[in-house]
Scaffold this motif. Sequence first.
Motif, PDB file in Angstrom:
ATOM      1  N   PRO A   1       0.804  -1.220   0.000  1.00  0.00           N
ATOM      2  CA  PRO A   1       0.000   0.000   0.000  1.00  0.00           C
ATOM      3  C   PRO A   1       0.843   1.278   0.000  1.00  0.00           C
ATOM      4  O   PRO A   1       1.893   1.358   0.618  1.00  0.00           O
ATOM      5  N   ASN A   2       0.357   2.257  -0.743  1.00  0.00           N
ATOM      6  CA  ASN A   2       0.856   3.642  -0.732  1.00  0.00           C
ATOM      7  C   ASN A   2       2.365   3.775  -0.890  1.00  0.00           C
ATOM      8  O   ASN A   2       3.046   4.372  -0.069  1.00  0.00           O
ATOM      9  N   THR A   3       2.883   3.240  -1.985  1.00  0.00           N
ATOM     10  CA  THR A   3       4.318   3.370  -2.234  1.00  0.00           C
ATOM     11  C   THR A   3       4.606   3.370  -3.735  1.00  0.00           C
ATOM     12  O   THR A   3       3.877   2.755  -4.511  1.00  0.00           O
ATOM     13  N   LEU A   4       5.666   4.070  -4.112  1.00  0.00           N
ATOM     14  CA  LEU A   4       6.144   4.058  -5.490  1.00  0.00           C
ATOM     15  C   LEU A   4       7.456   3.280  -5.603  1.00  0.00           C
ATOM     16  O   LEU A   4       7.992   3.124  -6.690  1.00  0.00           O
ATOM     17  N   ASN A   5       7.968   2.816  -4.469  1.00  0.00           N
ATOM     18  CA  ASN A   5       9.226   2.070  -4.425  1.00  0.00           C
ATOM     19  C   ASN A   5       9.066   0.823  -3.544  1.00  0.00           C
ATOM     20  O   ASN A   5       9.709   0.705  -2.500  1.00  0.00           O
ATOM     21  N   PRO A   6       8.217  -0.120  -3.958  1.00  0.00           N
ATOM     22  CA  PRO A   6       7.949  -1.281  -3.111  1.00  0.00           C
ATOM     23  C   PRO A   6       9.115  -2.268  -3.076  1.00  0.00           C
ATOM     24  O   PRO A   6       9.850  -2.426  -4.046  1.00  0.00           O
ATOM     25  N   VAL A   7       9.269  -2.928  -1.946  1.00  0.00           N
ATOM     26  CA  VAL A   7      10.210  -4.029  -1.798  1.00  0.00           C
ATOM     27  C   VAL A   7       9.372  -5.298  -1.693  1.00  0.00           C
ATOM     28  O   VAL A   7       8.602  -5.467  -0.745  1.00  0.00           O
ATOM     29  N   PHE A   8       9.516  -6.181  -2.695  1.00  0.00           N
ATOM     30  CA  PHE A   8       8.708  -7.395  -2.737  1.00  0.00           C
ATOM     31  C   PHE A   8       9.427  -8.584  -2.113  1.00  0.00           C
ATOM     32  O   PHE A   8       8.859  -9.310  -1.323  1.00  0.00           O
ATOM     33  N   GLY A   9      10.654  -8.828  -2.486  1.00  0.00           N
ATOM     34  CA  GLY A   9      11.396  -9.963  -1.946  1.00  0.00           C
ATOM     35  C   GLY A   9      10.702 -11.291  -2.176  1.00  0.00           C
ATOM     36  O   GLY A   9      10.568 -12.091  -1.260  1.00  0.00           O
TER      37      GLY A   9
END
Length: 126
Positions: free
Chosen positions: A111-119
Amino acid sequence: FKGFNDFIATFPLRRGKTKSPKDDEEDDTNVGEFKGAFRIYPIPDEVTDVSELPETMFTNLPSTDPIECTIRVYVVLATELQPQDPSGLADPYLIVSLGKKKYDEQDNFKPNTLNPVFGKMFEFKA
């Protein structure tokens, strides 16, 4: 890799006309890359048997018979995604597919991000 040599080259793919080298503007015509090889070999007219053909760079390639293999896709992070929400942010998620197999992680959005870390790691049999 036991002497493995990459026999392909990378060629830029461009849209429209190529600008002259003297233009100092940023090149926005690049739309991707093609990785492959182009080779031209002369074949004498008198050759009637394929075994008489000259040796080429593809003489010692492995068999082209299909084999089963495991393909792992690692998605670590994304950077500078396009905003999709009115707040100027996004709720990114992953959809990864290969052939008929598909992983849909829409329920596990960030939620609410332009730079997500998925891993995340996805595994396919092909």
